[in-house]
Design a protein around this motif. Structure first.
Motif, short mmCIF file in Angstrom:
data_model
loop_
_atom_site.label_atom_id
_atom_site.label_comp_id
_atom_site.label_asym_id
_atom_site.label_seq_id
_atom_site.Cartn_x
_atom_site.Cartn_y
_atom_site.Cartn_z
N SER A 295 9.97 -13.87 0.66
CA SER A 295 10.43 -13.05 -0.47
C SER A 295 11.37 -11.93 -0.06
CB SER A 295 9.23 -12.45 -1.20
OG SER A 295 8.51 -11.57 -0.35
N GLY A 296 11.56 -11.75 1.25
CA GLY A 296 12.46 -10.71 1.73
C GLY A 296 11.85 -9.32 1.75
N LEU A 297 10.52 -9.23 1.75
CA LEU A 297 9.89 -7.90 1.77
C LEU A 297 10.20 -7.13 3.06
CD1 LEU A 297 6.32 -8.46 0.25
CD2 LEU A 297 8.30 -7.38 -0.80
N TYR A 298 10.56 -7.87 4.11
CA TYR A 298 10.90 -7.19 5.38
C TYR A 298 12.10 -6.27 5.20
CZ TYR A 298 14.04 -11.23 5.43
OH TYR A 298 14.96 -12.19 5.09
N ALA A 299 12.91 -6.50 4.16
CA ALA A 299 14.07 -5.64 3.91
C ALA A 299 13.66 -4.33 3.24
CB ALA A 299 15.09 -6.37 3.05
N HIS A 300 12.46 -4.30 2.66
CA HIS A 300 11.98 -3.11 1.95
C HIS A 300 10.90 -2.37 2.72
CE1 HIS A 300 14.04 -4.57 -1.69
NE2 HIS A 300 13.58 -5.77 -1.38
N LEU A 301 10.42 -2.94 3.82
CA LEU A 301 9.30 -2.36 4.55
C LEU A 301 9.63 -2.25 6.04
CD1 LEU A 301 6.43 -4.48 2.93
CD2 LEU A 301 6.90 -2.09 2.43
N THR A 302 9.16 -1.18 6.65
CA THR A 302 9.23 -1.10 8.11
C THR A 302 8.19 -2.05 8.70
OG1 THR A 302 7.64 0.71 8.20
CG2 THR A 302 9.99 1.30 7.99
N LEU A 303 8.26 -2.30 9.98
CA LEU A 303 7.33 -3.24 10.61
C LEU A 303 5.88 -2.84 10.41
CD1 LEU A 303 6.89 -5.79 12.24
CD2 LEU A 303 7.15 -4.43 14.33
N PRO A 304 5.49 -1.57 10.64
CA PRO A 304 4.08 -1.21 10.40
C PRO A 304 3.66 -1.43 8.94
CG PRO A 304 5.16 0.47 11.72
CD PRO A 304 6.23 -0.45 11.25
N LEU A 307 3.22 -5.19 8.26
CA LEU A 307 1.94 -5.67 8.79
C LEU A 307 0.78 -5.20 7.90
CD1 LEU A 307 2.51 -5.06 12.62
CD2 LEU A 307 2.53 -7.25 11.39
N ALA A 308 0.89 -3.94 7.43
CA ALA A 308 -0.16 -3.41 6.54
C ALA A 308 -0.21 -4.22 5.25
CB ALA A 308 0.10 -1.94 6.24
N PHE A 309 0.96 -4.58 4.73
CA PHE A 309 0.99 -5.39 3.50
C PHE A 309 0.32 -6.73 3.72
CE2 PHE A 309 2.96 -8.92 1.24
CZ PHE A 309 2.75 -8.55 -0.08
N MET A 310 0.63 -7.40 4.81
CA MET A 310 0.06 -8.71 5.09
C MET A 310 -1.47 -8.64 5.17
SD MET A 310 2.75 -10.09 7.93
CE MET A 310 4.50 -10.32 7.56
N VAL A 311 -1.97 -7.63 5.87
CA VAL A 311 -3.41 -7.49 6.04
C VAL A 311 -4.08 -7.17 4.71
CG1 VAL A 311 -5.24 -6.09 7.09
CG2 VAL A 311 -3.27 -6.80 8.46
N TYR A 312 -3.51 -6.20 3.96
CA TYR A 312 -4.14 -5.81 2.70
C TYR A 312 -4.04 -6.92 1.66
CZ TYR A 312 -5.28 -3.53 -1.65
OH TYR A 312 -5.86 -3.23 -2.86
N ILE A 342 -7.34 -3.82 -10.20
CA ILE A 342 -7.96 -2.89 -9.25
C ILE A 342 -7.29 -2.99 -7.88
CG2 ILE A 342 -10.09 -2.38 -8.00
CD1 ILE A 342 -11.60 -3.35 -10.53
N THR A 343 -7.05 -4.22 -7.42
CA THR A 343 -6.38 -4.38 -6.13
C THR A 343 -4.96 -3.83 -6.19
OG1 THR A 343 -5.60 -6.63 -6.66
CG2 THR A 343 -7.74 -6.43 -5.59
N LEU A 344 -4.32 -3.93 -7.36
CA LEU A 344 -2.98 -3.36 -7.53
C LEU A 344 -3.02 -1.84 -7.46
CD1 LEU A 344 0.03 -3.45 -8.28
CD2 LEU A 344 -0.66 -3.62 -10.69
N LEU A 345 -3.98 -1.22 -8.17
CA LEU A 345 -4.10 0.24 -8.15
C LEU A 345 -4.35 0.75 -6.73
CD1 LEU A 345 -6.32 0.78 -11.34
CD2 LEU A 345 -3.86 1.19 -11.11
N ALA A 346 -5.18 0.03 -5.98
CA ALA A 346 -5.42 0.42 -4.59
C ALA A 346 -4.13 0.30 -3.78
CB ALA A 346 -6.51 -0.46 -3.99
N GLY A 347 -3.35 -0.74 -4.04
CA GLY A 347 -2.07 -0.89 -3.34
C GLY A 347 -1.10 0.23 -3.65
N ILE A 348 -1.12 0.68 -4.92
CA ILE A 348 -0.26 1.82 -5.30
C ILE A 348 -0.70 3.07 -4.55
CG2 ILE A 348 0.43 3.31 -7.20
CD1 ILE A 348 0.12 0.89 -9.07
N LEU A 349 -2.01 3.28 -4.46
CA LEU A 349 -2.54 4.45 -3.75
C LEU A 349 -2.19 4.41 -2.27
CD1 LEU A 349 -6.07 4.78 -5.40
CD2 LEU A 349 -4.13 6.34 -5.68
N ILE A 350 -2.20 3.22 -1.69
CA ILE A 350 -1.84 3.09 -0.28
C ILE A 350 -0.39 3.49 -0.06
CG2 ILE A 350 -1.49 1.40 1.60
CD1 ILE A 350 -3.94 -0.10 0.49
N GLY A 351 0.46 3.20 -1.04
CA GLY A 351 1.85 3.62 -0.94
C GLY A 351 2.87 2.50 -0.76
N PHE A 352 2.51 1.27 -1.09
CA PHE A 352 3.46 0.17 -0.98
C PHE A 352 4.58 0.33 -2.01
CE2 PHE A 352 -0.45 -2.12 0.60
CZ PHE A 352 0.00 -2.27 1.90
#
Length: 539
Positions: A295-304, A307-312, A342-352
């Motif tokens: 999806s090209g998320l690597y263009a919007h996210l740094t490497l850490p 990786l955090a997105f993949m795990v979460y 709920i998983t979306l709200l948690a993702g927003i709180l994490i800061g994605f």
């Protein structure tokens, strides 16, 4: 006539279970899969809900079996009818909840380039969903003896069509009660479920329904706007996951009770729980990597952050699947839309960032419905095959059901791929997808975060006290997430009737009560389905 099921089961367990890919059966399953997929997409986009079409598939097979031609006689088999209901419902939930809903999120978000990566990812997640429940069914986590109310309703309907007699008459009474109650907008499926499921779990579900429905007029505030149900489910869900891990570890060296020897897999399925869960976690992790990279998320996210997105994302999908499965087993409801939020709200709180949140929400929403539906279907098959009395026949039948469901999923993929652009172009999208996109655009305030954290504590404590067998925290949160106070009254009234019924009639009366309950659930489902698809039925 009352011996039909017994004699057929005994005969079939020697001859082997009917094959999913036998030519005549395959043609029926393909047709039912296309039908189920189209119905699921149509109703999710127009009404916002997905009906359980399992009984419809069984009814089609029953009707075909009555055609006075030799080539249709094979469809009199209750096991082929079980395959038919399995394929129909799998196609319905797979096409609507697992495929169409997730891809609507990036579409509404304005990122059509992310639709196909999402589609490929959720299609794989759907297939993994069904396989994992197949592997986990009849284990300590998802026992065959669990309630699985829609599965009981499907099995009893098929048995009644085969046996006739008093069994069919009682079921017919239940179906009539379910249809009439639904006509008057009373949730008869909830009343019927109260006759079947765990009383503690259903009691908490009923209380949750009532608290959600009457919080504003009684307490003066809307608990949903304060995100109380979401916090409760988050806390209960995390504790439920730890309880599953504990069950896995405690059961590694534990021999099954003697009375369960006939009902378990010969390769000691309970000892395979850990292996299955690890396989599922790895599968979701790989799918999250696939979604992130294609999806090209690597263009919007740094490497850490990548990786955090993949795990979460993998964790959220796995947690969502388990919560939906547990709620479905105990109550017949699965709060998939709300748990995905709920998983979306948690993702927003994490800061994605927003693009990552859109993909995260779609991936999470895709897991669970196919998982829960597979449980319903396997429960129906387990009942029809003698409740594990014939171990090898049970395993053979379960494998054939898996093949029927996988066939339905595979059929649903091109159906959705072919029609989704036409639906979306007309503005026909699942309503809940708009809610997810609005949440992504709005973000989460610190007040919401505080409420989620505070109310996660009582949710976790209730789940801890109730234990893994009762799932009280998950079921209370399920009720709180669904605005249906009438269902709350129905559940509590049903529990009261059940208590009196058993006290007066004793255990021998339980079977009649469960047949009547299955009829109510079936009648409610049939009325809801036909009132949705027939002209003039939508109001």
């Amino acid at each position: 006539m009352s011996q039909t099921v017994r004699s057929e089961t005994s005969h079939d367990q020697t001859a082997g279970h009917p094959r999913t890919f036998a030519p005549a059966t395959l043609l029926l399953l393909l047709a039912l899969s296309v039908f189920g997929a189209i119905i699921g997409v149509q109703l999710l986009t127009t009404l916002g809900v997905t009906p359980n079409t399992a009984i419809i598939g069984a009814m089609v097979a029953m009707v075909i079996a009555r055609i006075p031609l030799q080539c249709f006689a094979r469809f009199r088999s209750i096991h082929i009818q079980n395959l038919a209901q399995s394929a129909t419902s799998a196609a319905t939930f797979g096409a609507a909840n697992s495929l169409l809903l997730p891809i609507a999120i990036p579409w509404l978000f304005g990122r059509q380039d992310m639709v196909m990566p999402m589609f490929v990812g959720v299609a794989l997640a759907m297939l993994l969903d069904g396989y994992l429940l197949y592997r986990l069914f009849n284990t300590r986590i998802f026992p065959a003896e669990g309630a699985w109310p829609p599965g009981v309703a499907a099995a009893e309907s098929i048995k009644a069509g085969d046996q006739g007699g008093k069994h069919a008459a009682l079921l017919g009474v239940g179906i009539a009660m379910g249809a009439v109650g639904s006509w008057f907008k009373f949730p008869m499926a909830a009343l019927g479920t109260a006759f079947i499921g765990n009383i503690w779990a259903l009691g908490m579900l009923g209380i949750g329904f009532l608290l959600r429905g009457y919080s504003l007029p009684v307490f003066g505030f809307d608990i949903n706007k304060l995100y109380i149900p979401h916090g409760m489910m988050a806390g209960a869900g995390v504790v439920a996951l730890f309880q599953i891990v504990r069950l896995v570890r405690s059961g590694k060296n534990e021999a099954p009770p003697a009375e369960q020897q006939q009902a378990i897999l010969p390769e000691a399925q309970n000892t395979q729980i850990g292996k299955t869960l690890r396989f599922g976690a790895l599968g979701f992790a790989l799918i999250s990597v696939l979604i992130a990279l294609t999806s090209g998320l690597y263009a919007h996210l740094t490497l850490p952050w990548l990786l955090a997105f993949m795990v979460y994302a993998a964790f959220a999908a796995f947690l969502h699947q388990m919560i939906v499965g547990l709620a479905a087993m105990h109550s017949g409801w699965f709060p998939a839309f709300a748990v995905a939020l709920i998983t979306l709200l948690a993702g927003i709180l994490i800061g994605f960032p927003p693009e990552a949140l859109a993909m995260l929400c779609g991936f999470s929403a895709a897991t669970g419905p196919a998982f829960a539906d597979m449980g319903y279907d396997l429960k129906a098959g387990w009942i029809l095959r003698g409740k594990g009395e014939f171990t090898s026949f049970e395993l053979d039948g379960r494998r054939q059901q898996l093949l029927a469901a996988m066939l339905a999923f595979v059929v649903a993929i091109p159906v959705v791929l072919f029609i989704y652009k036409g639906y979306f172009a007309q503005g026909l999208v699942p309503p809940v997808a708009k809610v997810y996109v609005a949440a992504i655009n709005a973000g989460v305030s610190m007040e919401i975060a505080k409420s989620l954290l505070i109310w996660a504590i009582p949710g976790a404590l209730i789940q801890l006290v109730g234990g893994p067998g009762r799932q009280m925290g998950v079921l209370l949160a399920t009720g709180l997430l669904i605005n249906n106070p009438l269902a709350g009254w129905a559940v509590l009234i049903g529990i009261a009737i059940r208590t009196v019924w058993i006290r007066v009639g004793g255990e021998p009366a339980r079977n009649k009560m469960e047949v009547l309950a299955a009829g109510m659930i079936a009648g409610d489902a049939l009325f809801s389905f036909f009132s949705s698809v027939l002209p003039g039925g939508k109001k």
